[in-house]
Design a protein around this motif. Sequence first.
Motif, PDB file in Angstrom:
ATOM      1  N   SER A   1      32.816  44.966  44.095  1.00  0.00           N
ATOM      2  CA  SER A   1      33.445  45.951  43.202  1.00  0.00           C
ATOM      3  C   SER A   1      34.967  45.829  43.197  1.00  0.00           C
ATOM      4  CB  SER A   1      33.063  47.360  43.639  1.00  0.00           C
ATOM      5  OG  SER A   1      33.520  47.619  44.957  1.00  0.00           O
ATOM      6  N   LYS A   2      35.491  44.876  43.977  1.00  0.00           N
ATOM      7  CA  LYS A   2      36.932  44.698  44.130  1.00  0.00           C
ATOM      8  C   LYS A   2      37.592  46.011  44.553  1.00  0.00           C
ATOM      9  CE  LYS A   2      37.771  40.617  41.325  1.00  0.00           C
ATOM     10  NZ  LYS A   2      38.608  39.973  40.299  1.00  0.00           N
ATOM     11  N   MET A   3      37.036  46.584  45.608  1.00  0.00           N
ATOM     12  CA  MET A   3      37.501  47.892  46.072  1.00  0.00           C
ATOM     13  C   MET A   3      37.867  47.830  47.557  1.00  0.00           C
ATOM     14  SD  MET A   3      38.024  50.903  44.769  1.00  0.00           S
ATOM     15  CE  MET A   3      36.950  50.906  43.320  1.00  0.00           C
TER      16      MET A   3
ATOM     17  N   LYS B   1      40.608  55.236  48.322  1.00  0.00           N
ATOM     18  CA  LYS B   1      40.157  53.942  47.807  1.00  0.00           C
ATOM     19  C   LYS B   1      41.260  53.313  46.964  1.00  0.00           C
ATOM     20  CE  LYS B   1      35.307  55.413  47.339  1.00  0.00           C
ATOM     21  NZ  LYS B   1      34.190  55.561  46.368  1.00  0.00           N
TER      22      LYS B   1
ATOM     23  N   SER C   1      41.604  49.872  44.085  1.00  0.00           N
ATOM     24  CA  SER C   1      41.003  48.704  43.441  1.00  0.00           C
ATOM     25  C   SER C   1      42.037  47.585  43.340  1.00  0.00           C
ATOM     26  CB  SER C   1      40.501  49.064  42.043  1.00  0.00           C
ATOM     27  OG  SER C   1      41.585  49.451  41.218  1.00  0.00           O
ATOM     28  N   TYR C   2      41.550  46.360  43.210  1.00  0.00           N
ATOM     29  CA  TYR C   2      42.440  45.205  43.068  1.00  0.00           C
ATOM     30  C   TYR C   2      41.847  44.233  42.069  1.00  0.00           C
ATOM     31  CZ  TYR C   2      39.084  42.650  46.008  1.00  0.00           C
ATOM     32  OH  TYR C   2      37.942  42.069  46.495  1.00  0.00           O
TER      33      TYR C   2
END
Length: 432
Positions: free
Chosen positions: A87-89, A97, A99-100
Amino acid sequence: MSSTEHVVIIGNGVAGITAARHIRRISNKKITVISAESDYFFSRTALMYVYMGHMKWEHLKPYEDWFWEENRIELKKAYVEKIEPASKMLFLKGEEKMSYDKLILATGSVPRFLGWDGQELKGVQGLVSKQDLELLEDNTRNCKSAVIVGGGLIGVELAEMLHTRNIPVTMLIREKASWQNVLPLQDAEFISRHIQSQGIVLKHETELKKINGTNGRVSSVNTSSGEEINCNLLGVSVGVKPNITFLKGTEIETDMGILVNPHLQTNIPDVYAIGDCAQHREPQNGRKDIEAVWYTARMMGETVAQTICGQTFKYKPGHWFNSAKFFNIEFQTYGLVNAEPGEDEKHFHWENKEGEKAITIAFDPATSKFLGINTFGIRMRHEVFDRWLTQQRDLEFILRNFREANFDPEFYDRHEKEIFSSFKDQLANSQT
């Protein structure tokens, strides 16, 4: 590729910050640097000078605090507990959290412990992070004596730091001399003699067997020779290991470190690793797969920035070099000088009568090709040796042109005859 692509860098050491600076220089990507160690990037190699009173904390920051906002590099002080590549998290401590789009792992090293009885006692510590230095301040407040296990660079730095506070130091060194797993025996013995001349007690061919405590704090250690040594501090300097425990359970492939290809990519798309935590799947000839060294971390940061910005680069560290200080003697190395040379490597060693300057040159005995050099107490010019290694010069050329590589040209004038005479004697002895 969108200009708003989010690049997240975990770790604000020289590798991570070099990557951030170069990504900003060539792109408009959003950049976030996460670190739980410090608010701002600092020079880790200068940590010891804060303890010794030569510098203040603010002197360790190469950039002013306003630099980061002006260059649109967001700094976040947080601890990453988990990465979810699918999830690119990122999951941060405290249930936050992030994201990236692209992720760079630059998490550095942590001290290596060998599972000794009593290693969890207070007063037992390594020296890698800012927190380690703060802990050292606490642990040496009323310290009467200290033991250091390990004869590597961190151990010597720690000994010098404690020495400035008049704390008696005993070092336990497994080998016959200091840093012998890296240096040829003659060089290691040279370093041991110098450290001993500073008032440090060295116990060679001696291992730590047990750590004893009183009221939860270290009070003494037992050695392999059957000796018990009293101490209020045990400094651990048996090497470092990549800081990767938070990756356990993820799909990111690790061995001792995070496995990367020549482009510093992991097995997961858009995830990269650089610096001390990276382990090269295909190390270049003569190089180690993990190199916990300042300049290689910086080069990896520059390399990964190009790749992330669409100009795919392979990591090419060039000829090996490094430098360090053993108390007041500067050490430099260029090329490869193996601690235990094989048949295709021979060493020429020279040191002055005062025992404060030394040279070891490695060469191929069949061709006289120059392979590398270690110098002690003699400051050399990196670009000159780098050129000679590329040109594959021979030993005679190196000896005759040593002046060009030396910052102190008078050194060669003073010692030229002695060095050449020593080389001829060693050569003659090896052929009889």
